[in-house]
Scaffold this motif. Structure first.
Motif, PDB file in Angstrom:
ATOM      1  N   ARG A  88       0.819  -1.201   0.000  1.00  0.00           N
ATOM      2  CA  ARG A  88       0.000   0.000   0.000  1.00  0.00           C
ATOM      3  C   ARG A  88       0.866   1.271   0.000  1.00  0.00           C
ATOM      4  NH1 ARG A  88      -5.484   0.507   0.774  1.00  0.00           N
ATOM      5  NH2 ARG A  88      -5.755  -1.535   1.666  1.00  0.00           N
ATOM      6  N   LEU A  89       1.948   1.249   0.753  1.00  0.00           N
ATOM      7  CA  LEU A  89       2.858   2.405   0.735  1.00  0.00           C
ATOM      8  C   LEU A  89       3.451   2.566  -0.663  1.00  0.00           C
ATOM      9  CD1 LEU A  89       4.572   4.687   1.885  1.00  0.00           C
ATOM     10  CD2 LEU A  89       6.068   3.009   2.956  1.00  0.00           C
ATOM     11  N   PHE A  90       3.824   1.457  -1.244  1.00  0.00           N
ATOM     12  CA  PHE A  90       4.328   1.465  -2.621  1.00  0.00           C
ATOM     13  C   PHE A  90       3.275   2.056  -3.559  1.00  0.00           C
ATOM     14  CE2 PHE A  90       3.457  -1.291  -6.356  1.00  0.00           C
ATOM     15  CZ  PHE A  90       4.447  -0.836  -7.218  1.00  0.00           C
ATOM     16  N   TYR A  91       2.053   1.546  -3.448  1.00  0.00           N
ATOM     17  CA  TYR A  91       1.002   1.988  -4.357  1.00  0.00           C
ATOM     18  C   TYR A  91       0.694   3.483  -4.163  1.00  0.00           C
ATOM     19  CZ  TYR A  91      -3.306   2.477  -6.900  1.00  0.00           C
ATOM     20  OH  TYR A  91      -4.253   2.929  -7.784  1.00  0.00           O
ATOM     21  N   ASP A  92       0.577   3.901  -2.913  1.00  0.00           N
ATOM     22  CA  ASP A  92       0.287   5.315  -2.637  1.00  0.00           C
ATOM     23  C   ASP A  92       1.371   6.223  -3.220  1.00  0.00           C
ATOM     24  OD1 ASP A  92      -2.021   4.697  -1.266  1.00  0.00           O
ATOM     25  OD2 ASP A  92      -1.135   4.870   0.733  1.00  0.00           O
ATOM     26  N   THR A  93       2.628   5.765  -3.118  1.00  0.00           N
ATOM     27  CA  THR A  93       3.737   6.586  -3.594  1.00  0.00           C
ATOM     28  C   THR A  93       3.752   6.666  -5.119  1.00  0.00           C
ATOM     29  OG1 THR A  93       4.962   5.863  -1.646  1.00  0.00           O
ATOM     30  CG2 THR A  93       6.237   6.924  -3.380  1.00  0.00           C
ATOM     31  N   ILE A  94       3.474   5.540  -5.765  1.00  0.00           N
ATOM     32  CA  ILE A  94       3.401   5.517  -7.233  1.00  0.00           C
ATOM     33  C   ILE A  94       2.240   6.397  -7.715  1.00  0.00           C
ATOM     34  CG2 ILE A  94       2.708   4.062  -9.183  1.00  0.00           C
ATOM     35  CD1 ILE A  94       5.417   3.249  -8.674  1.00  0.00           C
ATOM     36  N   LYS A  95       1.100   6.234  -7.077  1.00  0.00           N
ATOM     37  CA  LYS A  95      -0.082   7.005  -7.472  1.00  0.00           C
ATOM     38  C   LYS A  95       0.135   8.481  -7.154  1.00  0.00           C
ATOM     39  CE  LYS A  95      -4.965   7.641  -6.265  1.00  0.00           C
ATOM     40  NZ  LYS A  95      -5.960   7.402  -5.204  1.00  0.00           N
ATOM     41  N   GLY A  96       0.644   8.764  -5.942  1.00  0.00           N
ATOM     42  CA  GLY A  96       0.914  10.152  -5.565  1.00  0.00           C
ATOM     43  C   GLY A  96       1.857  10.808  -6.556  1.00  0.00           C
ATOM     44  N   GLY A  97       2.813  10.039  -7.071  1.00  0.00           N
ATOM     45  CA  GLY A  97       3.771  10.558  -8.053  1.00  0.00           C
ATOM     46  C   GLY A  97       3.211  10.612  -9.457  1.00  0.00           C
ATOM     47  N   ASP A  98       1.907  10.363  -9.572  1.00  0.00           N
ATOM     48  CA  ASP A  98       1.186  10.396 -10.842  1.00  0.00           C
ATOM     49  C   ASP A  98       1.813   9.470 -11.891  1.00  0.00           C
ATOM     50  OD1 ASP A  98      -1.044  11.087 -12.226  1.00  0.00           O
ATOM     51  OD2 ASP A  98      -0.569  13.231 -12.421  1.00  0.00           O
ATOM     52  N   PHE A  99       2.231   8.292 -11.440  1.00  0.00           N
ATOM     53  CA  PHE A  99       2.686   7.232 -12.336  1.00  0.00           C
ATOM     54  C   PHE A  99       3.857   7.654 -13.216  1.00  0.00           C
ATOM     55  CE2 PHE A  99      -1.806   6.845 -11.329  1.00  0.00           C
ATOM     56  CZ  PHE A  99      -1.860   5.585 -10.763  1.00  0.00           C
ATOM     57  N   ARG A 100       4.799   8.347 -12.580  1.00  0.00           N
ATOM     58  CA  ARG A 100       5.988   8.733 -13.332  1.00  0.00           C
ATOM     59  C   ARG A 100       7.264   8.320 -12.600  1.00  0.00           C
ATOM     60  NH1 ARG A 100       3.107   8.390 -16.743  1.00  0.00           N
ATOM     61  NH2 ARG A 100       2.284   9.918 -18.224  1.00  0.00           N
ATOM     62  N   SER A 101       7.143   7.282 -11.751  1.00  0.00           N
ATOM     63  CA  SER A 101       8.352   6.759 -11.118  1.00  0.00           C
ATOM     64  C   SER A 101       8.455   5.266 -11.409  1.00  0.00           C
ATOM     65  CB  SER A 101       8.345   7.034  -9.616  1.00  0.00           C
ATOM     66  OG  SER A 101       7.086   6.759  -9.065  1.00  0.00           O
ATOM     67  N   ARG A 102       9.604   4.701 -11.046  1.00  0.00           N
ATOM     68  CA  ARG A 102       9.862   3.290 -11.343  1.00  0.00           C
ATOM     69  C   ARG A 102       9.255   2.396 -10.272  1.00  0.00           C
ATOM     70  NH1 ARG A 102      16.061   3.827 -11.665  1.00  0.00           N
ATOM     71  NH2 ARG A 102      16.319   4.752 -13.717  1.00  0.00           N
ATOM     72  N   GLU A 103       8.521   1.410 -10.697  1.00  0.00           N
ATOM     73  CA  GLU A 103       7.912   0.477  -9.734  1.00  0.00           C
ATOM     74  C   GLU A 103       8.955  -0.151  -8.814  1.00  0.00           C
ATOM     75  OE1 GLU A 103       5.731  -2.455 -11.933  1.00  0.00           O
ATOM     76  OE2 GLU A 103       3.828  -1.441 -11.551  1.00  0.00           O
ATOM     77  N   ALA A 104      10.050  -0.648  -9.396  1.00  0.00           N
ATOM     78  CA  ALA A 104      11.023  -1.414  -8.592  1.00  0.00           C
ATOM     79  C   ALA A 104      11.665  -0.540  -7.521  1.00  0.00           C
ATOM     80  CB  ALA A 104      12.096  -2.000  -9.498  1.00  0.00           C
ATOM     81  N   ASN A 105      12.010   0.701  -7.885  1.00  0.00           N
ATOM     82  CA  ASN A 105      12.635   1.581  -6.898  1.00  0.00           C
ATOM     83  C   ASN A 105      11.675   1.897  -5.767  1.00  0.00           C
ATOM     84  OD1 ASN A 105      14.315   1.920  -9.303  1.00  0.00           O
ATOM     85  ND2 ASN A 105      15.311   3.530  -8.105  1.00  0.00           N
ATOM     86  N   VAL A 106      10.442   2.190  -6.129  1.00  0.00           N
ATOM     87  CA  VAL A 106       9.481   2.607  -5.116  1.00  0.00           C
ATOM     88  C   VAL A 106       9.133   1.438  -4.196  1.00  0.00           C
ATOM     89  CG1 VAL A 106       7.178   3.562  -4.730  1.00  0.00           C
ATOM     90  CG2 VAL A 106       8.578   4.429  -6.598  1.00  0.00           C
TER      91      VAL A 106
END
Lengths: 250, 639
Positions: free
Chosen positions: B97-115
């Motif tokens: 969930r923290l991963f998902y929130d961070t990816i979504k919060g970043g508007d899907f412009r970051s790398r899944e693996a890093n996050v």
């Protein structure tokens, strides 16, 4: 607002310094003290005169970089750091004296800038809990009573600005040292090194040329982080106990 | 010919990537570690934690900072907290969930693996910091307390009053001082990096200036780590410390490191409004205030009444109205943009009309003033001190201000740039926050990079460098040192009519206007015309007094502004090239019917990494496309 400034100018640590007069003109009352100095520096630079050197960084009262003695008081009138002082606290056409923090352990660098790295040396001597990265136990496996955690936080709030030293007639660093010794000594995590910590930090403090505490409590009165002088009592207690145990080898 | 970027993402399922990578990474044996010299530039959360941990591992570390002590790096000013997926509140949190929130919060412009790695490591960070004695807030039972932050629906933020950054930094600083005492780290305070030195294309050293004596010299190492923070001060007014600058990363960029997503800047919604042109910096009021404060403006344009005279039904609690699910806790970019929108409609409050209310009266009524004082006392005091207003009695006035920069030097999964040996941590890299960072995630990333990622990944590079020592006697070092010296002499010899601050302020106004909360092609093109002219004028007409061989703050500032004048152009170019809106990058031409950011995943689901191509040449754009296997790209909704 307009002010008459009497500012300490000193080319470098090796040269003598003296007060110089400057006019601060058309300063908005909403400006901070450092913004007032920025305004003066802009006009000095425009007229080809070397701007007044002073330290500042975060300008929101937390980094502890700014370090002026204003009208004889470290960080000036009121609680808080120099950067949190606003010109509305002064009256129009006031004369304001501005000096650096003065202490043998804080040698001057230029104008209002001094070298406070002695504080880093004190922390180096023992102001930490040694934790190999990655070896820490699960955070909630060690409960800490809220009261202890809150008190530790009050000590930990020290911003390391050095105003306590500048305010002390003996240039003692007791409040600074006591804040770190108390922060770590109040927590269960800090017990293993509690005795060696206090002994090493106090010895280093003495070695670096800080004076001894004579209970003037000027430090507590000016501390921008409101660190309480009661932590110095705790320091004395810890130090006495640790020294005695060392002597008796128990 | 364009280079191909390999982010070196490990294969395998998301939740196994990091452990698999560690298992497969190269190692440097303990007896060999002291043979490797490492340079760490910057001593904030990322730099201090990296230097301390690498020293502890046995490497021979030199750490540099421009402040008078490593304890003063700007991480210290972070107020609100640090996220971790501990789920201590039993409210449904998890690493995913923290991963998902961070990816979504970043508007899907970051790398899944890093996050995902960041979310995993968040657990270790809290353990580490508690063991160091960081005095996090606790419940009466003695266990750790949490609060909520924007963009999420769980309580996962750990905090130490309003001084979390300070306490985490002091923890890292103390670990660093311990290593200094042990002799594994040598600290160089009041020392500024002026350039990066490459030998055979590898980062092997730096050029520095001692800010007290003005002496310029070089240091050689087996690898260089930059943890030098963000570039928010390109806007002149920001919540950054006065000394924050882009010089280290920009110099590295000019030596070949790619600069990624420079247009992704974060405008923080809760800052004290600008009061006049003399102002030197802006002050943030922690986002945690939005837990209890309600944001509103009058419904009527130009309503002259004081806030207590405006009845509830004539107030527009616009965040609660537009985003009922998240209300006042929408992500920062959305809160900021909405504040701008209501002010642009003429409904802003305060003398400048550029402000909205953050009102605590309901919270005070519900919880009592003492509870609110306990939660935010220091912030209310700070507010009163600056504005002369008592926020217990009258609503705070807030307005967005530049706060954080998501863009930074491009790094792969090992946190290494495309320049072998050059590693970048914390805010200085681009890697984890996409187009918008969630609150309480910067501290998490800085410490994750420093304590846990780089100590493990740097060996992948070092293991290839046995017996390849660089020396400051090499011609590359002499040449770089000479260049730095010439540049300083040139700055001092111009003796023009305008001060450095004047140029900085002009640049800041321009980029705030054209590349701030809202951008459009026309404005960006205008900025791209004006910046080179401004830069040319700077090099002809700036006035830097004094000389180079002394403590000279105007000279320090001049060098930094000279770099901002170059960097600003890249930031605007990146904003112009990204023909979509996402996160903090809001292009007026690209918005939904409701005025939300409209992404274009078909064409812009990539990292824009820019390669320096020379002083008068357009930089090359190299794209790293972002693949999403575990989250579905969707229009962000906080309604």
């Amino acid at each position: 607002m307009n002010f008459k400034l009497k500012v300490w100018r000193q080319k470098d640590g090796a040269s003598p310094g003296s007060f110089k007069d400057y006019d601060a003109k058309d300063v908005p009352s909403e400006a901070s003290f450092l913004e007032m100095l920025d305004i003066v520096n802009e006009s000095l630079a425009a007229s080809g005169e070397d701007p007044i050197a002073f330290d500042s960084d975060c300008r929101e009262g937390i980094c502890g970089t700014c370090s002026l003695v204003i009208n004889g008081i470290p960080h000036g009138p009121g609680k808080g750091t120099t950067c949190q002082l606003y010109m509305r606290r002064f009256a129009d056409s006031d004369t304001i004296w501005i000096e650096p923090f003065r202490a043998a352990a804080f040698p001057p660098i230029k104008d209002l800038v001094v070298d406070r790295s002695a504080f880093d040396r004190i922390i180096e001597a023992g102001g930490y809990i040694v934790v190999r990265t990655g070896s820490a136990p699960e955070a909630n496996s060690l409960p800490v009573a809220k009261h202890d955690a809150d008190l530790a936080m009050e000590a930990a709030a020290c911003i390391g600005c050095g105003a306590c030293v500048a305010a002390c007639p003996n240039s003692a660093a007791m409040l600074f040292v006591s804040a770190k010794v108390s922060h770590l000594g109040l927590l269960p995590q800090g017990q293993a090194e509690r005795e060696s910590r206090v002994i090493h930090m106090v010895r280093k403090m003495d070695e670096l040329g800080f004076g001894s505490c004579r209970n003037h409590y000027e430090c507590e009165a000016i501390c921008p982080a409101e660190v309480s002088a009661t932590f110095m009592a705790r320091l004395n207690q810890d130090y006495a106990l640790a020294s005695a145990k060392k002597v008796l080898a128990v | 010919m364009s280079m191909i970027l390999d982010p070196k993402i490990p294969s395998g399922p998301l939740e196994k990537k990091w452990s698999k990578h560690r298992g497969e990474s190269k190692l440097v044996a303990p007896n060999n570690r002291p043979k490797f010299d490492l340079i760490v530039v910057g001593s904030g959360l990322a730099g201090a934690s990296a230097a301390a941990t690498l020293g502890e591992l046995g490497y021979n570390v030199k750490c540099f900072c421009f402040q008078d002590s490593p304890r003063r790096a700007h991480s210290i000013a972070a107020q609100g907290g640090i996220n971790a997926a501990k789920n201590y509140q039993n409210d449904g949190d998890s690493v995913f969930r923290l991963f998902y929130d961070t990816i979504k919060g970043g508007d899907f412009r970051s790398r899944e693996a890093n996050v995902y790695r960041l979310a995993e490591i968040s657990l270790n960070i809290i353990d580490q910091c508690v063991a160091q004695g960081v005095p996090f807030a606790r419940e009466y039972g003695g266990l750790l307390a949490n609060r909520s932050f924007g963009g999420v629906q769980v309580s996962r933020t750990f905090y130490a009053r309003g001084q979390t950054g300070q306490q985490l930094l002091l923890g890292a600083y103390q670990a660093l001082q311990h290593e200094i005492a042990e002799g594994t780290v040598k600290m160089y305070p009041r020392t500024e990096m002026l350039d990066l030195v490459l030998v055979n294309g590898h980062a092997k050293g730096i050029v520095v200036r001692n800010l007290v004596t003005g002496e310029i010299n070089t240091h050689a190492a087996d690898a260089v780590i930059l943890a030098t923070g963000g570039y928010g001060n390109v806007f002149y007014l920001s919540t950054n410390a006065k000394g924050c600058n882009v010089t280290a990363t920009w110099r590295a960029h000019k030596r070949g490191a790619l600069f990624a997503n420079p247009c992704f800047t974060q405008i923080h919604p809760t800052c004290i409004p600008v009061s006049g042109p003399y102002q030197a910096k802006l002050t943030l009021m922690s986002e945690s205030l939005r837990n209890d404060g309600r944001v509103w403006v009058p419904k009527k344009k130009g309503d002259p009444r004081s806030p207590d005279q405006i009845p509830k039904e004539e107030r527009d609690y616009y965040l609660e109205r537009k985003y009922p699910a998240f209300g006042n806790l929408v992500p920062r970019d959305i809160a900021s943009r909405n504040a701008k929108e209501v002010c642009d409609q003429g409904r802003g409050v305060g003398p400048s009309g550029l402000g909205v209310y953050l009102d605590f009266s309901d919270a005070i009524q519900r919880h009592g003033e003492s509870t609110i004082r306990e939660r935010y006392g220091n912030l209310f005091e700070m507010y009163q001190n600056i504005t002369n207003e008592n926020a217990y009695k009258t609503p705070m006035r807030i307005y967005p201000a530049v706060h954080y920069t998501m863009g930074g030097l491009w790094v792969d999964y090992n946190l290494m740039t495309n320049v072998p040996g050059l590693h970048v941590l914390g805010e200085a890299n681009f890697s984890d926050h996409g187009a918008n960072r969630l609150g309480a995630s910067a501290l998490m990333q800085g410490l994750s990079d420093g304590y846990f990622v780089i100590p493990s990944t740097i060996a992948n590079y070092l293991a290839t460098q046995m017996g390849k020592k660089a020396s400051t006697e090499q011609p590359e070092f002499k040449a770089a040192e000479n260049e730095a010296r010439c540049r300083i002499n040139r700055l001092l010899s111009i003796k023009g009519k305008k001060t450095v601050t004047t140029f900085h302020r002009e640049l800041g106004l321009l980029v705030w206007d054209k590349c701030g909360m809202a951008r459009d092609a026309q404005g960006l093109q205008e900025a791209l015309q004006k910046i080179p002219a401004m830069r040319a004028e700077f090099w002809e007409n700036v006035n830097v007094l004094g000389d180079g061989a002394e403590f000279n703050q105007a000279l320090e500032h001049a060098g930094r502004v000279a770099d901002f004048l170059e960097f600003a152009e890249l930031m605007c170019l990146d904003a112009l090239e990204r023909n979509e809106s996402c996160g903090g990058h809001f292009r007026l031409e690209f918005q939904t019917k409701e005025g939300e950011a409209l992404r274009d995943d078909e064409h812009y689901c990539h990292v824009a990494a820019w390669e320096y191509a020379g002083p008068h040449t357009r930089p090359n754009l190299i794209k790293e496309s972002l693949g999403f296997e575990y989250v579905k790209l969707s229009q962000r909704s906080y309604k």
